[in-house]
Motif scaffolding. Structure first.
Motif, PDB file in Angstrom:
ATOM      1  N   LYS A 157      -0.405   4.136   3.110  1.00 46.11           N
ATOM      2  CA  LYS A 157      -0.201   2.711   3.414  1.00 46.11           C
ATOM      3  C   LYS A 157      -1.312   2.165   4.310  1.00 46.11           C
ATOM      4  O   LYS A 157      -1.727   1.015   4.172  1.00 46.11           O
ATOM      5  CB  LYS A 157       1.154   2.514   4.083  1.00 46.11           C
ATOM      6  CG  LYS A 157       1.465   1.070   4.513  1.00 46.11           C
ATOM      7  CD  LYS A 157       2.832   1.009   5.160  1.00 46.11           C
ATOM      8  CE  LYS A 157       3.095  -0.388   5.737  1.00 46.11           C
ATOM      9  NZ  LYS A 157       3.180  -1.410   4.683  1.00 46.11           N
ATOM     10  N   LYS A 158      -1.803   3.010   5.218  1.00 44.19           N
ATOM     11  CA  LYS A 158      -2.824   2.566   6.164  1.00 44.19           C
ATOM     12  C   LYS A 158      -4.127   2.186   5.469  1.00 44.19           C
ATOM     13  O   LYS A 158      -4.902   1.389   5.984  1.00 44.19           O
ATOM     14  CB  LYS A 158      -3.086   3.673   7.194  1.00 44.19           C
ATOM     15  CG  LYS A 158      -1.860   4.049   8.015  1.00 44.19           C
ATOM     16  CD  LYS A 158      -2.146   5.207   8.958  1.00 44.19           C
ATOM     17  CE  LYS A 158      -0.902   5.599   9.740  1.00 44.19           C
ATOM     18  NZ  LYS A 158      -1.142   6.757  10.638  1.00 44.19           N
ATOM     19  N   GLY A 159      -4.366   2.782   4.309  1.00 40.66           N
ATOM     20  CA  GLY A 159      -5.621   2.504   3.612  1.00 40.66           C
ATOM     21  C   GLY A 159      -5.467   1.558   2.437  1.00 40.66           C
ATOM     22  O   GLY A 159      -6.425   1.328   1.705  1.00 40.66           O
ATOM     23  N   ILE A 160      -4.268   1.004   2.250  1.00 45.33           N
ATOM     24  CA  ILE A 160      -4.031   0.097   1.132  1.00 45.33           C
ATOM     25  C   ILE A 160      -4.054  -1.352   1.610  1.00 45.33           C
ATOM     26  O   ILE A 160      -3.358  -1.707   2.552  1.00 45.33           O
ATOM     27  CB  ILE A 160      -2.665   0.393   0.467  1.00 45.33           C
ATOM     28  CG1 ILE A 160      -2.648   1.830  -0.067  1.00 45.33           C
ATOM     29  CG2 ILE A 160      -2.401  -0.582  -0.667  1.00 45.33           C
ATOM     30  CD1 ILE A 160      -1.328   2.215  -0.707  1.00 45.33           C
ATOM     31  N   LYS A 161      -4.848  -2.165   0.964  1.00 45.32           N
ATOM     32  CA  LYS A 161      -4.932  -3.573   1.337  1.00 45.32           C
ATOM     33  C   LYS A 161      -3.613  -4.277   1.021  1.00 45.32           C
ATOM     34  O   LYS A 161      -2.836  -3.825   0.184  1.00 45.32           O
ATOM     35  CB  LYS A 161      -6.078  -4.245   0.590  1.00 45.32           C
ATOM     36  CG  LYS A 161      -7.460  -3.706   0.981  1.00 45.32           C
ATOM     37  CD  LYS A 161      -8.556  -4.428   0.223  1.00 45.32           C
ATOM     38  CE  LYS A 161      -9.925  -3.897   0.621  1.00 45.32           C
ATOM     39  NZ  LYS A 161     -11.018  -4.585  -0.121  1.00 45.32           N
ATOM     40  N   GLU A 162      -3.422  -5.414   1.683  1.00 48.73           N
ATOM     41  CA  GLU A 162      -2.160  -6.146   1.556  1.00 48.73           C
ATOM     42  C   GLU A 162      -1.870  -6.555   0.119  1.00 48.73           C
ATOM     43  O   GLU A 162      -0.732  -6.486  -0.337  1.00 48.73           O
ATOM     44  CB  GLU A 162      -2.185  -7.383   2.457  1.00 48.73           C
ATOM     45  CG  GLU A 162      -0.862  -8.134   2.473  1.00 48.73           C
ATOM     46  CD  GLU A 162      -0.869  -9.290   3.459  1.00 48.73           C
ATOM     47  OE1 GLU A 162       0.036 -10.142   3.363  1.00 48.73           O
ATOM     48  OE2 GLU A 162      -1.779  -9.345   4.307  1.00 48.73           O
ATOM     49  N   ILE A 193       1.439  -5.683  -4.975  1.00 46.80           N
ATOM     50  CA  ILE A 193       1.620  -5.322  -6.378  1.00 46.80           C
ATOM     51  C   ILE A 193       2.485  -4.065  -6.500  1.00 46.80           C
ATOM     52  O   ILE A 193       3.264  -3.923  -7.446  1.00 46.80           O
ATOM     53  CB  ILE A 193       0.258  -5.109  -7.084  1.00 46.80           C
ATOM     54  CG1 ILE A 193       0.429  -5.173  -8.612  1.00 46.80           C
ATOM     55  CG2 ILE A 193      -0.381  -3.813  -6.675  1.00 46.80           C
ATOM     56  CD1 ILE A 193       0.835  -6.515  -9.132  1.00 46.80           C
ATOM     57  N   LEU A 194       2.373  -3.154  -5.517  1.00 48.40           N
ATOM     58  CA  LEU A 194       3.227  -1.970  -5.517  1.00 48.40           C
ATOM     59  C   LEU A 194       4.688  -2.362  -5.304  1.00 48.40           C
ATOM     60  O   LEU A 194       5.596  -1.781  -5.903  1.00 48.40           O
ATOM     61  CB  LEU A 194       2.786  -0.997  -4.416  1.00 48.40           C
ATOM     62  CG  LEU A 194       1.547  -0.148  -4.710  1.00 48.40           C
ATOM     63  CD1 LEU A 194       1.156   0.664  -3.473  1.00 48.40           C
ATOM     64  CD2 LEU A 194       1.804   0.792  -5.887  1.00 48.40           C
ATOM     65  N   THR A 248       4.526   1.173   0.571  1.00 47.34           N
ATOM     66  CA  THR A 248       4.768  -0.276   0.648  1.00 47.34           C
ATOM     67  C   THR A 248       5.526  -0.659   1.910  1.00 47.34           C
ATOM     68  O   THR A 248       5.167  -1.614   2.606  1.00 47.34           O
ATOM     69  CB  THR A 248       5.572  -0.749  -0.586  1.00 47.34           C
ATOM     70  OG1 THR A 248       4.893  -0.371  -1.774  1.00 47.34           O
ATOM     71  CG2 THR A 248       5.756  -2.265  -0.560  1.00 47.34           C
ATOM     72  N   PHE A 249       6.587   0.107   2.240  1.00 48.50           N
ATOM     73  CA  PHE A 249       7.472  -0.268   3.342  1.00 48.50           C
ATOM     74  C   PHE A 249       7.298   0.576   4.605  1.00 48.50           C
ATOM     75  O   PHE A 249       7.824   0.228   5.652  1.00 48.50           O
ATOM     76  CB  PHE A 249       8.930  -0.181   2.892  1.00 48.50           C
ATOM     77  CG  PHE A 249       9.272  -1.115   1.761  1.00 48.50           C
ATOM     78  CD1 PHE A 249       9.468  -2.471   1.989  1.00 48.50           C
ATOM     79  CD2 PHE A 249       9.390  -0.644   0.463  1.00 48.50           C
ATOM     80  CE1 PHE A 249       9.783  -3.334   0.950  1.00 48.50           C
ATOM     81  CE2 PHE A 249       9.703  -1.493  -0.581  1.00 48.50           C
ATOM     82  CZ  PHE A 249       9.900  -2.848  -0.336  1.00 48.50           C
TER      83      PHE A 249
END
Length: 225
Positions: A22-27, A32-33, A144-145
């Motif tokens: 999650k830390k490396g995934i853009k908003e 979309i996830l 995501t959460f």
């Protein structure tokens, strides 16, 4: 209980991996996830309803169960209490993700049949299969959460543990008919949860959870009377 413990551990490990990702995934990717999980929940819910509805010998039972369970859940206001509890630990939309995780992990054929087969026949196949599915799902949900999805493992342990004990002490009631009725209601709750995630309409899915207790009570009452 070996299979249940393994299942819970896979959720915890999957949540840890997902929270790290999650830390490396853009908003925008997180969004979309989230939509993907919403569509997945809708598809699983519809599949459960379509699969089990034709098998029901009591076509009105799920309606009565939802009505009675919904009234009880609304009186207790499970949704609000749950959101308050989760809100103490997170200011994000973790409550929505966690409620969805609980429904996805707990309400399903494998999660119900698994502990029953484990208790009666020493067969862990369903639980191990369910653990793999939950592992993947927990990674996606936690990405995501957040790490809070791991708390669903505690609920899963209580849920599967209950069926394990019921299978040992009340195996006469653990029939395919009961599984069918529970699966129909579970499918409806998962569908409602998916629609909430997609933002189509917000449903109080958790307030409907007591509906799952109505079929077992119905079967117990009809058995004796």
């Amino acid at each position: 209980m070996i299979g249940t413990i393994f299942n819970c551990l896979t959720i915890i490990v999957g949540s840890l991996i997902g929270s790290f990702l999650k830390k490396g995934i853009k908003e925008r990717y997180q969004e979309i996830l989230m939509q993907a999980m919403g569509f997945a929940a809708v598809a699983l819910g519809i599949n459960a309803i379509v699969q089990y509805m034709p098998k029901s010998d009591f076509p009105v039972l799920f309606i009565v169960s939802l009505a009675i369970g919904g009234l009880i859940g609304e009186m207790i206001d499970i949704e609000t209490q749950f959101n308050k509890l989760v809100g103490r630990f997170s200011k994000s939309d973790l409550a929505k993700g966690l409620s969805t995780a609980i429904l996805l992990f707990c309400i399903g054929t494998l999660s119900i049949l698994g502990p029953i087969n484990s208790a009666l026949h020493g067969d862990y196949t369903y639980l191990f299969t369910n653990a793999i599915l939950d592992f993947v799902t927990s990674i996606v949900l936690a990405s995501t959460f957040g790490i809070g999805i791991a708390f669903a493992a505690v609920v899963l342990f209580v849920w599967q543990g209950s069926f394990y004990l019921l299978a040992i002490y009340l195996n006469d009631f653990m029939s395919a008919h009961l599984l069918t009725e529970i699966s129909i209601i579970g499918g409806i709750l998962i569908l409602a949860s998916g629609l909430s995630i997609l933002g189509i309409k917000s449903f109080k899915s958790l307030n409907m959870l007591p509906a799952l207790l109505v079929p077992p009570l119905f079967f117990i009452i009809t058995h004796f009377f």
